[in-house]
Design an enzyme around this catalytic site. Structure first.
Site, PDB file in Angstrom:
ATOM      1  N   ARG A 164      56.424  48.906  -1.143  1.00  0.00           N
ATOM      2  CA  ARG A 164      55.409  49.904  -0.688  1.00  0.00           C
ATOM      3  C   ARG A 164      55.562  51.166  -1.387  1.00  0.00           C
ATOM      4  O   ARG A 164      56.638  51.728  -1.585  1.00  0.00           O
ATOM      5  CB  ARG A 164      55.886  49.819   0.875  1.00  0.00           C
ATOM      6  CG  ARG A 164      55.637  48.580   1.604  1.00  0.00           C
ATOM      7  CD  ARG A 164      55.514  48.620   2.937  1.00  0.00           C
ATOM      8  NE  ARG A 164      55.885  47.303   3.605  1.00  0.00           N
ATOM      9  CZ  ARG A 164      56.027  47.125   4.878  1.00  0.00           C
ATOM     10  NH1 ARG A 164      56.109  48.093   5.862  1.00  0.00           N
ATOM     11  NH2 ARG A 164      56.040  45.822   5.365  1.00  0.00           N
TER      12      ARG A 164
ATOM     13  N   ARG B  48      63.201  54.776   4.538  1.00  0.00           N
ATOM     14  CA  ARG B  48      61.909  54.483   3.933  1.00  0.00           C
ATOM     15  C   ARG B  48      62.045  54.466   2.253  1.00  0.00           C
ATOM     16  O   ARG B  48      62.311  55.425   1.742  1.00  0.00           O
ATOM     17  CB  ARG B  48      61.020  55.776   4.200  1.00  0.00           C
ATOM     18  CG  ARG B  48      59.553  55.337   4.204  1.00  0.00           C
ATOM     19  CD  ARG B  48      58.621  56.505   4.710  1.00  0.00           C
ATOM     20  NE  ARG B  48      58.910  56.644   6.041  1.00  0.00           N
ATOM     21  CZ  ARG B  48      58.272  56.185   7.061  1.00  0.00           C
ATOM     22  NH1 ARG B  48      57.342  55.399   6.748  1.00  0.00           N
ATOM     23  NH2 ARG B  48      58.313  56.632   8.310  1.00  0.00           N
TER      24      ARG B  48
ATOM     25  N   GLU C 248      62.647  52.334  14.473  1.00  0.00           N
ATOM     26  CA  GLU C 248      61.940  50.911  14.109  1.00  0.00           C
ATOM     27  C   GLU C 248      62.803  49.986  13.205  1.00  0.00           C
ATOM     28  O   GLU C 248      63.265  50.427  11.997  1.00  0.00           O
ATOM     29  CB  GLU C 248      60.518  51.094  13.632  1.00  0.00           C
ATOM     30  CG  GLU C 248      59.972  49.627  13.493  1.00  0.00           C
ATOM     31  CD  GLU C 248      58.664  49.592  12.344  1.00  0.00           C
ATOM     32  OE1 GLU C 248      58.479  48.513  11.854  1.00  0.00           O
ATOM     33  OE2 GLU C 248      58.214  50.810  12.457  1.00  0.00           O
TER      34      GLU C 248
ATOM     35  N   SER D 203      58.479  44.981  13.589  1.00  0.00           N
ATOM     36  CA  SER D 203      57.343  44.958  14.399  1.00  0.00           C
ATOM     37  C   SER D 203      56.861  43.573  14.720  1.00  0.00           C
ATOM     38  O   SER D 203      56.875  42.786  13.757  1.00  0.00           O
ATOM     39  CB  SER D 203      56.254  45.940  13.911  1.00  0.00           C
ATOM     40  OG  SER D 203      56.524  47.103  14.031  1.00  0.00           O
TER      41      SER D 203
ATOM     42  N   ARG E 293      67.704  48.095   7.247  1.00  0.00           N
ATOM     43  CA  ARG E 293      67.943  49.167   8.335  1.00  0.00           C
ATOM     44  C   ARG E 293      68.857  48.282   9.390  1.00  0.00           C
ATOM     45  O   ARG E 293      69.639  49.054   9.923  1.00  0.00           O
ATOM     46  CB  ARG E 293      66.594  49.012   9.170  1.00  0.00           C
ATOM     47  CG  ARG E 293      65.457  49.835   8.287  1.00  0.00           C
ATOM     48  CD  ARG E 293      64.248  50.438   9.411  1.00  0.00           C
ATOM     49  NE  ARG E 293      63.456  51.213   8.527  1.00  0.00           N
ATOM     50  CZ  ARG E 293      62.346  52.019   9.006  1.00  0.00           C
ATOM     51  NH1 ARG E 293      62.229  52.028  10.304  1.00  0.00           N
ATOM     52  NH2 ARG E 293      61.619  52.875   8.243  1.00  0.00           N
TER      53      ARG E 293
END
Length: 425
Positions: A262, A277, A349, A352, A391
């Protein structure tokens, strides 16, 4: 993509639902395009009828020995007018399709109102937030002091937002992935797949990343340009593209471990420290393909499968229902799992879990044969992280850290680490 019949039957209701997201539906533009389409559709059908009628008249005139030149001229003019009207109608269909592709999914009634993350609703908490008799370090400090995280080397190789893991930390990262796959395949009945990391635009259109999120993708130029996948949701969901699935083949539970790529467009200045990130990270993805009436139970199942991973690792977390303004483009309802990170003193987070209902299926032309009607109808698709490996690694390091800068290995991971119980320099 939404069902076009919804726009025709309840445009105002649809606009009110989308407004909860902060999305303004241009009802006037849609109505103008739709009115033009209807008018042109009638014109095309009438011109087609007239051309066919006059064409048959040529045959009858020939049989009767009558002149046909005037009829041929008329048929030619009708054919030209029909071709012109058909081209304009096709152009209108393309404009309407483009209009539809920019509209996000409708929200489920249970999604709370709100435009920012502070409006998200905490559903439940699991586990106790760890307490330390010393000031806990974050994963960057822990990893660098152990000589196992190297951002400088990654920057030389690739630039910012990349990381190099060394030694036992790289092995622990791999162990987490193997553990997660074993849980999902052996206990939850997922079918594991190895998938391409580069896909065509059509696959990304199907799951909703294109055209809206093109700036967040990495493109591989070539004779046939390809995009690096932002998540395994893309290839896994597209397994059912352009297919009609028999009821006996549903539900499908699919999983894959992949790197994810990403560009993090729009995240300048956010989470610049550490591995939170990254442009490249690893994830175990979960995808469900189900009959429509089963999708909200499937969402709860999907969520519980991701939770099991965190529970087995002994990581404190909470389940959050995203508010309207925080819910993703393709999702009708999303739960986030947020894991506690002692080094940041906050929840972040780590997964999701979303129900996209028929939104992706319409874009992919993914259907099942409803035995009650005998007709093909869109399936419902769901996806979630089960979970993000990077994470999870951060959370394990920070949860299990010791005062001397080392950290323990959770018991469920020790079999994947040849019995190693502690990561030391």
């Amino acid at each position: 993509m939404l069902d076009p019949r919804l726009l025709r039957s309840d445009l105002d209701g649809l606009a009110r639902n989308l407004a909860r997201r902060g999305f303004v539906l241009d009802c006037a533009l849609y109505q103008r395009l739709e009115d033009e389409r209807k008018t042109l559709q009638v014109d095309v059908e009438e011109l087609r009828r007239l051309r066919n009628e006059r064409s048959k008249g040529i045959g009858k005139a020939k049989a009767a020995g009558e002149g046909i030149e005037s009829l041929k001229v008329e048929v030619g003019k009708l054919g030209t007018a029909l071709a012109d009207s058909e081209a304009r109608l096709q152009g209108l269909h393309e404009k309407l399709d483009a209009f539809l592709t920019e509209i996000p999914n409708l929200l489920h009634d249970s999604v709370p109102d709100g435009s920012v993350g502070t409006s998200n609703i905490v559903v439940r908490n699991w586990g106790e937030v760890p307490k330390f008799e010393f000031e806990p370090k974050d994963h960057v400090t822990l990893g660098e002091e152990l000589g196992m995280i190297d951002f400088e080397a990654a920057a030389k190789l690739s630039g910012s937002r990349f990381v190099v893991l060394h030694g036992m930390l790289a092995r622990l990262h791999r162990a987490l992935i193997q553990f997660m796959l074993d849980v999902h395949v052996n206990e939850h009945g997922y079918t594991e797949s190895y998938v391409p990391y580069m896909v065509k635009d059509s696959a990304l259109f199907g799951t909703g990343q294109l055209p809206k999120f093109a700036s967040d993708l990495f493109t591989i130029e070539g004779e046939t340009p390809l995009r690096l996948i932002p998540t395994a949701e893309v290839p896994l969901s597209n397994f059912v593209r352009d297919r009609i699935i028999e009821p006996d083949d549903l539900p499908m539970r699919l999983t894959a471990h992949t790197p994810c790529f990403r560009s993090e467009a729009g995240s300048y200045g956010k989470d610049t420290r550490g591995m939170i990130r990254q442009h490249q990270f690893e994830k175990v993805e979960l995808v469900h393909i189900v009959e429509p009436q089963d999708s909200y139970q499937a969402l709860e199942d999907l969520l519980s499968h991701a939770e099991v991973v965190l529970q087995r690792l002994g990581l404190a977390y909470r389940v959050v229902t995203l508010c309207a303004g925080d819910t993703g483009f393709a999702s009708a309802k999303t739960y986030d799992l947020e894991v506690w990170l002692p080094g940041q003193n906050q929840y972040r987070e780590i997964s999701s879990c979303s129900n996209c209902e028929s939104f992706q299926a319409r874009r992919m032309q993914a259907r099942w044969r409803n035995p009650e009607t005998g007709k093909p109808e869109p399936v419902h698709t769901l996806n979630g992280s089960g979970v993000a490996a990077g994470r999870a690694l951060i959370a394990v390091m920070e949860h299990y850290q010791l005062e001397d800068g080392t950290f323990n290995v959770p018991s469920v991971l020790q079999p994947y680490m040849s019995g190693i119980k502690q990561i030391t320099a």
